[in-house]
Design a protein around this motif. Structure first.
Motif, PDB file in Angstrom:
ATOM      1  N   HIS A 193       0.786  -1.227   0.046  1.00  0.00           N
ATOM      2  CA  HIS A 193      -0.010  -0.014   0.065  1.00  0.00           C
ATOM      3  C   HIS A 193       0.835   1.191  -0.006  1.00  0.00           C
ATOM      4  O   HIS A 193       0.572   2.171  -0.758  1.00  0.00           O
ATOM      5  CB  HIS A 193      -1.177  -0.008   1.061  1.00  0.00           C
ATOM      6  CG  HIS A 193      -2.178  -0.909   1.039  1.00  0.00           C
ATOM      7  ND1 HIS A 193      -3.386  -0.645   0.596  1.00  0.00           N
ATOM      8  CD2 HIS A 193      -2.132  -2.285   1.406  1.00  0.00           C
ATOM      9  CE1 HIS A 193      -4.039  -1.802   0.267  1.00  0.00           C
ATOM     10  NE2 HIS A 193      -3.255  -2.722   1.031  1.00  0.00           N
ATOM     11  N   THR A 194       1.870   1.305   0.902  1.00  0.00           N
ATOM     12  CA  THR A 194       2.790   2.427   0.904  1.00  0.00           C
ATOM     13  C   THR A 194       3.453   2.787  -0.478  1.00  0.00           C
ATOM     14  O   THR A 194       3.850   3.693  -1.143  1.00  0.00           O
ATOM     15  CB  THR A 194       3.917   2.276   1.919  1.00  0.00           C
ATOM     16  OG1 THR A 194       3.285   2.123   3.153  1.00  0.00           O
ATOM     17  CG2 THR A 194       4.910   3.432   1.762  1.00  0.00           C
ATOM     18  N   ARG A 195       3.994   1.500  -1.157  1.00  0.00           N
ATOM     19  CA  ARG A 195       4.632   1.616  -2.448  1.00  0.00           C
ATOM     20  C   ARG A 195       3.709   2.086  -3.623  1.00  0.00           C
ATOM     21  O   ARG A 195       4.059   2.990  -4.391  1.00  0.00           O
ATOM     22  CB  ARG A 195       5.105   0.226  -2.760  1.00  0.00           C
ATOM     23  CG  ARG A 195       6.448  -0.169  -1.912  1.00  0.00           C
ATOM     24  CD  ARG A 195       7.631   0.553  -2.373  1.00  0.00           C
ATOM     25  NE  ARG A 195       8.051   0.709  -3.933  1.00  0.00           N
ATOM     26  CZ  ARG A 195       8.539  -0.282  -4.514  1.00  0.00           C
ATOM     27  NH1 ARG A 195       8.984  -1.474  -4.145  1.00  0.00           N
ATOM     28  NH2 ARG A 195       8.729  -0.165  -5.794  1.00  0.00           N
ATOM     29  N   LEU A 196       2.260   1.560  -3.487  1.00  0.00           N
ATOM     30  CA  LEU A 196       1.275   2.250  -4.681  1.00  0.00           C
ATOM     31  C   LEU A 196       1.102   3.823  -4.176  1.00  0.00           C
ATOM     32  O   LEU A 196       1.164   4.450  -5.339  1.00  0.00           O
ATOM     33  CB  LEU A 196       0.139   1.134  -4.468  1.00  0.00           C
ATOM     34  CG  LEU A 196       0.172  -0.319  -4.935  1.00  0.00           C
ATOM     35  CD1 LEU A 196      -1.276  -0.930  -4.540  1.00  0.00           C
ATOM     36  CD2 LEU A 196       0.484  -0.129  -6.047  1.00  0.00           C
TER      37      LEU A 196
ATOM     38  N   ARG B  40       1.949   6.457  -7.218  1.00  0.00           N
ATOM     39  CA  ARG B  40       0.868   7.370  -7.494  1.00  0.00           C
ATOM     40  C   ARG B  40       1.126   8.733  -7.335  1.00  0.00           C
ATOM     41  O   ARG B  40       0.883   9.517  -8.291  1.00  0.00           O
ATOM     42  CB  ARG B  40      -0.525   7.104  -6.650  1.00  0.00           C
ATOM     43  CG  ARG B  40      -1.719   7.866  -7.124  1.00  0.00           C
ATOM     44  CD  ARG B  40      -2.948   7.730  -6.286  1.00  0.00           C
ATOM     45  NE  ARG B  40      -2.695   7.885  -4.923  1.00  0.00           N
ATOM     46  CZ  ARG B  40      -2.524   9.161  -4.063  1.00  0.00           C
ATOM     47  NH1 ARG B  40      -2.645  10.287  -4.997  1.00  0.00           N
ATOM     48  NH2 ARG B  40      -2.394   9.359  -3.111  1.00  0.00           N
ATOM     49  N   GLN B  41       1.594   9.061  -6.100  1.00  0.00           N
ATOM     50  CA  GLN B  41       2.214  10.438  -6.043  1.00  0.00           C
ATOM     51  C   GLN B  41       3.256  10.739  -6.738  1.00  0.00           C
ATOM     52  O   GLN B  41       3.160  11.961  -7.402  1.00  0.00           O
ATOM     53  CB  GLN B  41       2.399  10.461  -4.595  1.00  0.00           C
ATOM     54  CG  GLN B  41       1.479  10.400  -3.696  1.00  0.00           C
ATOM     55  CD  GLN B  41       1.638  10.350  -2.308  1.00  0.00           C
ATOM     56  OE1 GLN B  41       2.743  10.122  -1.907  1.00  0.00           O
ATOM     57  NE2 GLN B  41       0.718  10.913  -1.309  1.00  0.00           N
ATOM     58  N   SER B  42       3.941  10.118  -7.213  1.00  0.00           N
ATOM     59  CA  SER B  42       5.219  10.323  -8.037  1.00  0.00           C
ATOM     60  C   SER B  42       4.825  10.675  -9.533  1.00  0.00           C
ATOM     61  O   SER B  42       5.582  11.352 -10.364  1.00  0.00           O
ATOM     62  CB  SER B  42       6.278   9.523  -8.030  1.00  0.00           C
ATOM     63  OG  SER B  42       5.945   8.324  -8.791  1.00  0.00           O
ATOM     64  N   LYS B  43       3.683  10.180  -9.923  1.00  0.00           N
ATOM     65  CA  LYS B  43       3.035  10.213 -11.209  1.00  0.00           C
ATOM     66  C   LYS B  43       2.100  11.472 -11.268  1.00  0.00           C
ATOM     67  O   LYS B  43       1.594  11.661 -12.268  1.00  0.00           O
ATOM     68  CB  LYS B  43       2.364   8.859 -11.752  1.00  0.00           C
ATOM     69  CG  LYS B  43       3.316   7.674 -11.902  1.00  0.00           C
ATOM     70  CD  LYS B  43       2.791   6.612 -12.845  1.00  0.00           C
ATOM     71  CE  LYS B  43       3.827   5.523 -12.965  1.00  0.00           C
ATOM     72  NZ  LYS B  43       4.692   5.931 -14.133  1.00  0.00           N
ATOM     73  N   ARG B  44       2.069  12.098  -9.949  1.00  0.00           N
ATOM     74  CA  ARG B  44       1.193  13.095 -10.179  1.00  0.00           C
ATOM     75  C   ARG B  44      -0.430  12.802 -10.315  1.00  0.00           C
ATOM     76  O   ARG B  44      -1.115  13.621 -11.004  1.00  0.00           O
ATOM     77  CB  ARG B  44       1.323  14.403 -10.549  1.00  0.00           C
ATOM     78  CG  ARG B  44       2.864  14.965 -10.270  1.00  0.00           C
ATOM     79  CD  ARG B  44       3.433  16.006 -10.993  1.00  0.00           C
ATOM     80  NE  ARG B  44       4.540  16.303 -10.426  1.00  0.00           N
ATOM     81  CZ  ARG B  44       5.178  17.477 -10.151  1.00  0.00           C
ATOM     82  NH1 ARG B  44       4.413  18.520 -10.487  1.00  0.00           N
ATOM     83  NH2 ARG B  44       6.319  17.579  -9.768  1.00  0.00           N
ATOM     84  N   LEU B  45      -0.749  11.527  -9.795  1.00  0.00           N
ATOM     85  CA  LEU B  45      -2.009  11.110 -10.093  1.00  0.00           C
ATOM     86  C   LEU B  45      -2.979  11.239  -8.780  1.00  0.00           C
ATOM     87  O   LEU B  45      -2.399  10.575  -7.757  1.00  0.00           O
ATOM     88  CB  LEU B  45      -1.902   9.682 -10.545  1.00  0.00           C
ATOM     89  CG  LEU B  45      -3.305   8.900 -11.083  1.00  0.00           C
ATOM     90  CD1 LEU B  45      -3.867   9.734 -12.286  1.00  0.00           C
ATOM     91  CD2 LEU B  45      -2.853   7.491 -11.318  1.00  0.00           C
ATOM     92  N   THR B  46      -4.025  11.773  -8.933  1.00  0.00           N
ATOM     93  CA  THR B  46      -4.839  11.733  -7.549  1.00  0.00           C
ATOM     94  C   THR B  46      -5.399  10.412  -7.442  1.00  0.00           C
ATOM     95  O   THR B  46      -5.646   9.485  -8.196  1.00  0.00           O
ATOM     96  CB  THR B  46      -6.050  12.964  -7.796  1.00  0.00           C
ATOM     97  OG1 THR B  46      -6.850  12.281  -8.852  1.00  0.00           O
ATOM     98  CG2 THR B  46      -5.440  14.150  -8.153  1.00  0.00           C
ATOM     99  N   GLN B  47      -5.959  10.180  -6.150  1.00  0.00           N
ATOM    100  CA  GLN B  47      -6.639   9.177  -5.757  1.00  0.00           C
ATOM    101  C   GLN B  47      -7.884   8.648  -6.607  1.00  0.00           C
ATOM    102  O   GLN B  47      -8.316   7.608  -7.008  1.00  0.00           O
ATOM    103  CB  GLN B  47      -7.075   9.041  -4.032  1.00  0.00           C
ATOM    104  CG  GLN B  47      -5.862   9.037  -3.310  1.00  0.00           C
ATOM    105  CD  GLN B  47      -6.395   8.909  -1.884  1.00  0.00           C
ATOM    106  OE1 GLN B  47      -7.064   9.720  -1.562  1.00  0.00           O
ATOM    107  NE2 GLN B  47      -5.544   8.138  -1.234  1.00  0.00           N
TER     108      GLN B  47
ATOM    109  N   LEU C 206       0.654   1.838 -12.652  1.00  0.00           N
ATOM    110  CA  LEU C 206       1.773   2.579 -11.780  1.00  0.00           C
ATOM    111  C   LEU C 206       3.223   2.221 -12.131  1.00  0.00           C
ATOM    112  O   LEU C 206       4.348   3.033 -11.598  1.00  0.00           O
ATOM    113  CB  LEU C 206       1.455   2.668 -10.501  1.00  0.00           C
ATOM    114  CG  LEU C 206       0.326   3.262  -9.817  1.00  0.00           C
ATOM    115  CD1 LEU C 206       0.069   2.995  -8.354  1.00  0.00           C
ATOM    116  CD2 LEU C 206       0.069   4.609 -10.180  1.00  0.00           C
ATOM    117  N   GLY C 207       3.522   1.111 -13.197  1.00  0.00           N
ATOM    118  CA  GLY C 207       4.620   0.629 -13.279  1.00  0.00           C
ATOM    119  C   GLY C 207       5.361  -0.158 -12.213  1.00  0.00           C
ATOM    120  O   GLY C 207       6.631   0.044 -12.158  1.00  0.00           O
ATOM    121  N   ILE C 208       4.535  -0.673 -11.404  1.00  0.00           N
ATOM    122  CA  ILE C 208       5.097  -1.594 -10.296  1.00  0.00           C
ATOM    123  C   ILE C 208       4.976  -3.009 -10.583  1.00  0.00           C
ATOM    124  O   ILE C 208       3.896  -3.262 -11.070  1.00  0.00           O
ATOM    125  CB  ILE C 208       4.343  -1.194  -8.943  1.00  0.00           C
ATOM    126  CG1 ILE C 208       4.587   0.141  -8.396  1.00  0.00           C
ATOM    127  CG2 ILE C 208       4.622  -2.143  -7.851  1.00  0.00           C
ATOM    128  CD1 ILE C 208       3.853   0.636  -7.248  1.00  0.00           C
TER     129      ILE C 208
END
Length: 78
Positions: free
Chosen positions: A12-15, A19-26, A62-64
């Protein structure tokens, strides 16, 4: 805390970080995988689960890469 619980919180932390690094909102992430903002927010906070196909779709978005066990990788890519 058991090992799987620790891994779950790490996921959950990595996701969230990805998400934040891609500037994507929840709301945006939820929309892209087909859930409402509230459902996505609860998932990211660890309060609820998502079906595996949605988690894989999110990982792909997210590229994970998700390593399931013994080197098996599920990244949502067909």
């Amino acid at each position: 805390m058991s090992n799987w619980q620790s891994d779950y919180l790490t996921l959950h932390t990595r996701l969230r970080q990805a998400r934040q690094s891609k500037r994507l909102t929840q709301a945006g992430a939820g929309e892209r995988i087909g859930v409402c903002e509230r459902t996505y927010r609860d998932f990211e906070a660890g309060r609820t689960d998502l079906p595996a196909p949605l988690v894989f779709r999110l990982a792909n978005l997210l590229g994970i890469k998700i390593i399931i066990s013994d080197g098996v990788i599920a990244d949502g890519v067909d």
